[in-house]
Design a protein around this motif. Structure first.
Motif, PDB file in Angstrom:
ATOM      1  N   VAL A  37       0.896  -1.157  -0.194  1.00 49.57           N
ATOM      2  CA  VAL A  37       0.017  -0.102   0.008  1.00 49.57           C
ATOM      3  C   VAL A  37       0.944   1.349  -0.032  1.00 49.57           C
ATOM      4  CG1 VAL A  37      -2.101   1.154   1.143  1.00 49.57           C
ATOM      5  CG2 VAL A  37      -1.723  -1.242   1.185  1.00 49.57           C
ATOM      6  N   GLN A  39       1.483   5.627  -0.097  1.00 46.59           N
ATOM      7  CA  GLN A  39       0.785   7.082   0.250  1.00 46.59           C
ATOM      8  C   GLN A  39       1.715   8.098  -0.273  1.00 46.59           C
ATOM      9  OE1 GLN A  39       0.038   7.369   4.674  1.00 46.59           O
ATOM     10  NE2 GLN A  39      -1.654   8.717   4.186  1.00 46.59           N
ATOM     11  N   LYS A  43      -1.090  12.809   0.791  1.00 46.47           N
ATOM     12  CA  LYS A  43      -2.260  12.322   0.307  1.00 46.47           C
ATOM     13  C   LYS A  43      -2.871  11.032   1.061  1.00 46.47           C
ATOM     14  CE  LYS A  43      -2.106  15.265  -2.938  1.00 46.47           C
ATOM     15  NZ  LYS A  43      -3.073  16.081  -3.222  1.00 46.47           N
ATOM     16  N   GLY A  44      -3.816  10.205   0.373  1.00 47.22           N
ATOM     17  CA  GLY A  44      -4.490   9.146   1.226  1.00 47.22           C
ATOM     18  C   GLY A  44      -3.851   7.889   0.867  1.00 47.22           C
ATOM     19  N   LEU A  45      -4.502   6.823   1.219  1.00 49.13           N
ATOM     20  CA  LEU A  45      -3.883   5.439   1.108  1.00 49.13           C
ATOM     21  C   LEU A  45      -4.252   5.003  -0.252  1.00 49.13           C
ATOM     22  CD1 LEU A  45      -4.566   4.106   4.208  1.00 49.13           C
ATOM     23  CD2 LEU A  45      -2.102   5.053   3.795  1.00 49.13           C
ATOM     24  N   TRP A  47      -3.798   1.229  -2.279  1.00 52.72           N
ATOM     25  CA  TRP A  47      -3.463  -0.108  -2.490  1.00 52.72           C
ATOM     26  C   TRP A  47      -2.869  -0.246  -3.909  1.00 52.72           C
ATOM     27  CZ3 TRP A  47      -5.332  -3.707  -6.202  1.00 52.72           C
ATOM     28  CH2 TRP A  47      -4.933  -4.953  -5.966  1.00 52.72           C
ATOM     29  N   TYR A  95       4.163   0.812   2.035  1.00 50.48           N
ATOM     30  CA  TYR A  95       3.848   0.147   3.100  1.00 50.48           C
ATOM     31  C   TYR A  95       3.727  -1.310   2.982  1.00 50.48           C
ATOM     32  CZ  TYR A  95       2.835   4.432   6.065  1.00 50.48           C
ATOM     33  OH  TYR A  95       3.090   5.487   6.509  1.00 50.48           O
ATOM     34  N   LEU A 100      -5.389 -10.073   7.523  1.00 48.71           N
ATOM     35  CA  LEU A 100      -5.873 -10.314   8.940  1.00 48.71           C
ATOM     36  C   LEU A 100      -6.001 -11.788   9.185  1.00 48.71           C
ATOM     37  CD1 LEU A 100      -7.264  -9.607  11.476  1.00 48.71           C
ATOM     38  CD2 LEU A 100      -9.353  -9.313  10.408  1.00 48.71           C
ATOM     39  N   LEU A 106      -8.000 -10.836  -0.235  1.00 50.58           N
ATOM     40  CA  LEU A 106      -8.532  -9.670  -0.073  1.00 50.58           C
ATOM     41  C   LEU A 106      -9.005  -9.662   1.349  1.00 50.58           C
ATOM     42  CD1 LEU A 106     -10.105  -8.894  -3.647  1.00 50.58           C
ATOM     43  CD2 LEU A 106      -7.767  -8.776  -2.776  1.00 50.58           C
ATOM     44  N   ASP A 107      -8.490  -9.089   2.309  1.00 52.32           N
ATOM     45  CA  ASP A 107      -9.035  -8.961   3.656  1.00 52.32           C
ATOM     46  C   ASP A 107      -8.329  -7.591   4.188  1.00 52.32           C
ATOM     47  OD1 ASP A 107      -8.308 -11.560   6.314  1.00 52.32           O
ATOM     48  OD2 ASP A 107      -9.722  -9.618   6.062  1.00 52.32           O
ATOM     49  N   ALA A 108      -8.819  -7.286   5.298  1.00 48.19           N
ATOM     50  CA  ALA A 108      -8.265  -6.262   6.034  1.00 48.19           C
ATOM     51  C   ALA A 108      -6.995  -6.470   6.594  1.00 48.19           C
ATOM     52  CB  ALA A 108      -9.010  -5.830   7.392  1.00 48.19           C
ATOM     53  N   PHE A 109      -6.006  -5.395   6.719  1.00 49.07           N
ATOM     54  CA  PHE A 109      -4.642  -5.373   7.046  1.00 49.07           C
ATOM     55  C   PHE A 109      -4.360  -5.252   8.419  1.00 49.07           C
ATOM     56  CE2 PHE A 109      -4.406  -5.921   2.739  1.00 49.07           C
ATOM     57  CZ  PHE A 109      -4.498  -4.802   2.022  1.00 49.07           C
ATOM     58  N   ASP A 110      -3.783  -6.301   9.418  1.00 49.46           N
ATOM     59  CA  ASP A 110      -3.819  -6.100  10.545  1.00 49.46           C
ATOM     60  C   ASP A 110      -2.541  -5.626  11.158  1.00 49.46           C
ATOM     61  OD1 ASP A 110      -3.432  -9.250  12.073  1.00 49.46           O
ATOM     62  OD2 ASP A 110      -2.888  -8.440  10.158  1.00 49.46           O
ATOM     63  N   TRP A 112       1.115  -3.680   9.759  1.00 41.68           N
ATOM     64  CA  TRP A 112       1.875  -2.785   8.666  1.00 41.68           C
ATOM     65  C   TRP A 112       3.169  -2.730   9.044  1.00 41.68           C
ATOM     66  CZ3 TRP A 112      -1.134   0.348   5.076  1.00 41.68           C
ATOM     67  CH2 TRP A 112      -2.616   0.024   5.078  1.00 41.68           C
ATOM     68  N   GLY A 113       3.954  -2.397   7.861  1.00 39.76           N
ATOM     69  CA  GLY A 113       5.566  -2.208   8.181  1.00 39.76           C
ATOM     70  C   GLY A 113       5.715  -0.668   8.574  1.00 39.76           C
TER      71      GLY A 113
END
Lengths: 122, 104
Positions: A37, A39, A43-45, A47, A95, A100, A106-110, A112-113
């Motif tokens: 991901v 940034q 700005k915003g995130l 993928w 990142y 998760l 395709l899932d949420a990311f729990d 992050w680096g």
């Protein structure tokens, strides 16, 4: 402790290449899909790309398709992003992120680096 | 699938109840997550599956909604909650534009 540590960012000229790495620890790396991901400054995130736990399936955002390649080495617990034909608009903090749940592409990311900065400029 | 967050920014006081909205351009069932990001830091997962609180996240955070309309609520804003919040849809992995929560 579950941890992701990116490396490989830096300054590169337009049209150049760079390879990012993400070293994982504290979990069974091969069981989890991983993503990149980015940034852009202020700005915003966004993928960028995802890869399945086995490495057999990969997905890309349209903005990087054909220029970036995601891969992983499960024997080294490491995720990679090969970036070619870089453009100014690729300038961002990149990142790596862990999905998760195991086996979910395709899932949420729990996890992050800390991120690695890529600057594309002449 | 596009995600539209509103408002893009808000000012609130400690103790306030804060609600952030995320609207999807088409139905995504409950495939939605919420993140908090502080300046210079990586995002932190708060909510997944639209309403499931991630382990370790304070109970003042809650999520609701399904289909196209979702909300993140902070029941009583704390000083450490001033940050930018993003929604993320998981059917094709896109993020909303973000909502910056600032101190009034």
């Amino acid at each position: 402790e579950v941890q992701l540590l990116e490396s490989g960012g830096g300054l590169v000229q337009p049209g150049g290449s760079l390879r990012l790495s993400c070293a994982a620890s504290g979990f069974t790396f091969s069981s989890y899909a991983m993503s990149w991901v980015r940034q852009a400054p202020g700005k915003g995130l966004e993928w960028v790309s995802a890869i399945s736990g086995s490495g057999g399936s990969t997905y890309y955002a349209d903005s990087v398709k054909g220029r970036f390649t995601i891969s992983r080495d499960n024997s080294k617990n490491t995720l990679y992003l090969q970036m070619n034909s870089l453009r100014a608009e690729d300038t961002a903090v990149y990142y790596c992120a862990k999905s998760l749940k195991p086996w979910e592409l395709l899932d949420a990311f729990d996890i992050w680096g800390q991120g690695t900065m890529v600057t594309v400029s002449s | 699938i596009q995600l539209t967050q509103s408002p893009s920014s808000l000012s609130a006081s400690v103790g306030d109840r804060v609600t952030i909205t995320c609207r999807a351009s088409q139905g995504i069932s409950s495939y939605l997550a919420w993140y908090q990001q502080k300046p210079g830091k990586a995002p932190k997962l708060l909510i997944y599956a639209a309403s499931t609180l991630q382990s370790g996240v304070p109970s003042r955070f809650s999520g609701s909604g399904s289909g196209t309309d979702f909300t993140l609520t902070i029941s009583s804003l704390q000083p450490e909650d001033f940050a930018t919040y993003y929604c993320q849809q998981l059917t094709a992995v896109t993020f909303g534009g973000g909502t910056k929560v600032e101190i009034k």
